[in-house]
Design a protein around this motif. Structure first.
Motif, PDB file in Angstrom:
ATOM      1  N   ARG A  26       1.141  -1.019   0.078  1.00  0.00           N
ATOM      2  CA  ARG A  26      -0.075  -0.594   0.483  1.00  0.00           C
ATOM      3  C   ARG A  26       0.621   1.082   0.085  1.00  0.00           C
ATOM      4  NH1 ARG A  26      -5.153  -1.237   3.565  1.00  0.00           N
ATOM      5  NH2 ARG A  26      -6.245  -2.654   2.304  1.00  0.00           N
ATOM      6  N   PHE A  27       1.693   1.200   0.178  1.00  0.00           N
ATOM      7  CA  PHE A  27       2.996   2.644   0.158  1.00  0.00           C
ATOM      8  C   PHE A  27       4.205   2.517  -0.714  1.00  0.00           C
ATOM      9  CE2 PHE A  27       1.362   0.881   4.703  1.00  0.00           C
ATOM     10  CZ  PHE A  27       1.423   2.691   5.408  1.00  0.00           C
ATOM     11  N   GLN A  28       3.444   1.809  -2.094  1.00  0.00           N
ATOM     12  CA  GLN A  28       4.621   1.856  -2.750  1.00  0.00           C
ATOM     13  C   GLN A  28       4.036   2.192  -4.357  1.00  0.00           C
ATOM     14  OE1 GLN A  28       6.396  -2.258  -3.290  1.00  0.00           O
ATOM     15  NE2 GLN A  28       6.912  -1.779  -1.310  1.00  0.00           N
ATOM     16  N   GLY A  29       4.884   2.921  -4.714  1.00  0.00           N
ATOM     17  CA  GLY A  29       4.963   3.681  -6.023  1.00  0.00           C
ATOM     18  C   GLY A  29       2.977   3.635  -6.340  1.00  0.00           C
ATOM     19  N   GLU A  30       2.319   3.473  -7.261  1.00  0.00           N
ATOM     20  CA  GLU A  30       0.878   3.972  -7.986  1.00  0.00           C
ATOM     21  C   GLU A  30       0.062   4.157  -6.093  1.00  0.00           C
ATOM     22  OE1 GLU A  30      -1.573   5.466 -10.119  1.00  0.00           O
ATOM     23  OE2 GLU A  30       0.131   5.769 -10.036  1.00  0.00           O
ATOM     24  N   ASN A  31       0.055   3.466  -5.815  1.00  0.00           N
ATOM     25  CA  ASN A  31      -0.517   2.886  -4.762  1.00  0.00           C
ATOM     26  C   ASN A  31      -0.153   3.738  -3.599  1.00  0.00           C
ATOM     27  OD1 ASN A  31      -1.326   0.193  -5.663  1.00  0.00           O
ATOM     28  ND2 ASN A  31      -0.257  -1.238  -4.660  1.00  0.00           N
TER      29      ASN A  31
END
Ligand SMILES: NC(=O)c1ccc[n+]([C@@H]2O[C@H](COP(=O)([O-])OP(=O)(O)OC[C@H]3O[C@@H](n4cnc5c(N)ncnc54)[C@H](OP(=O)(O)O)[C@@H]3O)[C@@H](O)[C@H]2O)c1
Length: 330
Positions: A233-238
Motif C-alpha cells: 500500500r505504500f509503494q509507487g502508484e498505490n
C-alpha cells in the motif's frame, strides 16, 4: 476514560489501548526513554490496555513494556502474543508455531520479560495450519488454569477457526487489522462471528500504520529499514492513489474540527461497543491527540460521508506483501 467490556462478560478495559510495537520495531528509529514516558503517560491518563508481542524486537518490546509498568502493574491490562517465529539470522523471515510445548515455553518467556506473574490477555499471533486450533487453545486454556494468563485471544483467525476455538475455552478477543482502509473484518465474516460468539474485536493498525493521519506524504518519509517500504500500500502508484483518499479524509476532519487521526479512530470506535482500537505511537503528544478521538462522535451523515470516501476495498494494494498475507487465516 471510556471503558468497554472485553468479551461477553469480561473485564472493563480502555476503549483505546496503546500499541507498543513501533517503540521497538518495524517503524524506524526509537527512543526508549520517550517510549517509556509515553506508556507511563497513557496509564496516568487512564488508558489500561497495552499491546505487545514476543516477536516485536524480537523480545525487546516486552522488556520495554515491563520496564514501563514496574511499580504500576495494577494500572495496566497487558496483552501479549506468541506464535510468530523469527529467525535471528534472517529477521524478515517468519514461521508459525502453535504446538502446545511452544505455547507453554513462550508464556514463560513473556512473563519473565514483562516482569509479571500474570498476562491479562494472551493471544495466538497467527494460526498454525499444521496444528489443530483445539490443541493450541487447549494449551492456552491450561495456562489460564495455572493462573499464568487471565483471558485468551486469537489474532487474524477466521470466523470458522474462532468458532472452533470457542468450543475449547472462551475467547475474549480477536485481534485483526481494521481501519478505514482495511475493512476486511466487516467483509469476511470475522466481525459477525465475533458478535455471535461474544468476542471483542481489537482493531490493530487503526491509523493505517500512520498513513491515515495524513502525516506521511512520500515513501521517502520512511527510514531505510522501515517495514512500510515493503508494504504494497505504500509503494509507487498505490501510494499516490491512497494519498488522494487520505486527502479527502483530511478535508472531512477539518470540517469536523478534529485531526485526521482522531477521525480515523472515531470511525473504528463507532463500529460498536464490542470494538476496541490499539493505535501505536512513540510520543506523548500523539498519544494525547489520539485520546482526543474519544470525544469525537460521528453522526450517521458523517459516517456516510466517510464511507463514501473509503468504501470497502477502496485502498490500493494488499495490506501485507505475499508471504505475510498468506499467514492470515481468512
Ligand atoms: N496482531 C497483529 O498481527 C498486529 C500487527 C500490527 C500491529 N499490531 C498491534 O497494533 C498496534 C498498532 O498498530 P500499528 O502501530 O501497526 O499502526 P497504527 O496504530 O495504525 O499507526 C502507527 C503509526 O502511526 C503514527 N502515529 C500515531 N499517532 C499519530 C498521530 N496522531 N499523528 C501522526 N502519526 C501518528 C506512529 O508514529 P509515531 O510512533 O512516530 O507516533 C506510527 O508510525 C501495534 O503497536 C501492535 O501492538 C498487531
Amino acid at each position: 476514560m471510556e471503558m468497554r467490556t472485553l468479551g461477553r462478560n469480561g473485564p472493563q478495559v480502555s476503549a483505546l489501548g496503546l500499541g507498543c510495537m513501533g517503540m521497538s520495531d518495524f517503524y524506524g528509529a526509537h527512543d526508549d526513554a520517550e517510549s517509556i514516558a509515553t506508556i507511563v503517560h497513557a496509564l496516568d491518563r487512564g488508558l489500561t490496555l497495552l499491546d505487545t508481542a514476543d516477536m516485536y524486537g524480537p523480545h525487546t518490546n516486552e522488556v520495554l513494556v515491563g520496564r514501563a509498568i514496574k511499580g504500576r502493574r495494577e494500572q495496566a491490562f497487558i496483552a501479549t502474543k506468541f506464535g510468530i517465529v523469527r529467525d535471528p539470522a534472517n529477521p524478515s523471515a517468519r514461521g508459525v508455531n502453535g504446538r502446545p510445548d511452544y505455547v507453554r515455553a513462550s508464556c514463560e518467556g513473556s512473563l519473565k520479560r514483562l516482569g509479571t506473574e500474570t498476562i491479562d490477555l494472551y493471544y495466538q499471533h497467527r494460526v498454525d495450519p499444521s496444528v489443530p486450533i483445539e490443541e493450541t487453545v487447549g494449551a492456552m486454556a491450561d495456562l489460564v488454569k495455572a493462573g499464568k494468563v487471565r483471558y485468551l485471544g486469537l489474532s487474524e483467525a477466521s470466523g470458522q477457526t474462532l468458532t472452533r476455538a470457542c468450543t475449547v475455552h472462551p475467547i475474549a478477543a480477536l485481534q485483526s487489522e481494521f481501519s478505514l482502509w482495511t475493512r476486511d473484518p466487516e467483509q469476511n465474516g470475522m466481525l459477525a462471528a465475533c458478535r455471535r460468539l461474544g468476542v471483542s474485536l481489537v482493531a490493530y493498525s487503526p491509523l493505517g500504520r500512520g498513513f491515515l493521519t495524513g502525516a506521511i506524504r512520500s515513501p521517502d518519509d520512511f527510514e531505510a529499514d522501515d517495514f512500510r517500504r515493503h508494504n504494497p500500500r505504500f509503494q509507487g502508484e498505490n501510494f499516490a492513489r491512497n494519498l488522494a483518499l487520505v486527502d479527502e479524509v483530511r478535508k472531512l476532519a477539518a470540517d469536523k474540527g478534529c485531526s485526521p487521526a482522531q477521525l480515523a479512530l472515531a470511525w473504528v470506535l463507532a463500529q460498536g461497543e464490542d470494538v476496541l482500537a490499539i493505535p501505536g505511537t512513540r510520543h506523548r503528544s500523539r498519544l494525547d491527540e489520539n485520546l482526543g478521538a474519544l470525544d469525537v462522535k460521528l453522526s450517521t451523515t458523517e459516517r456516510a460521508a466517510i464511507d463514501a470516501v473509503f468504501p470497502p476495498h477502496a485502498a490500493a494494494g494488499d495490506r501485507y506483501a505475499g508471504p505475510s498475507m498468506q499467514m492470515v487465516n481468512a
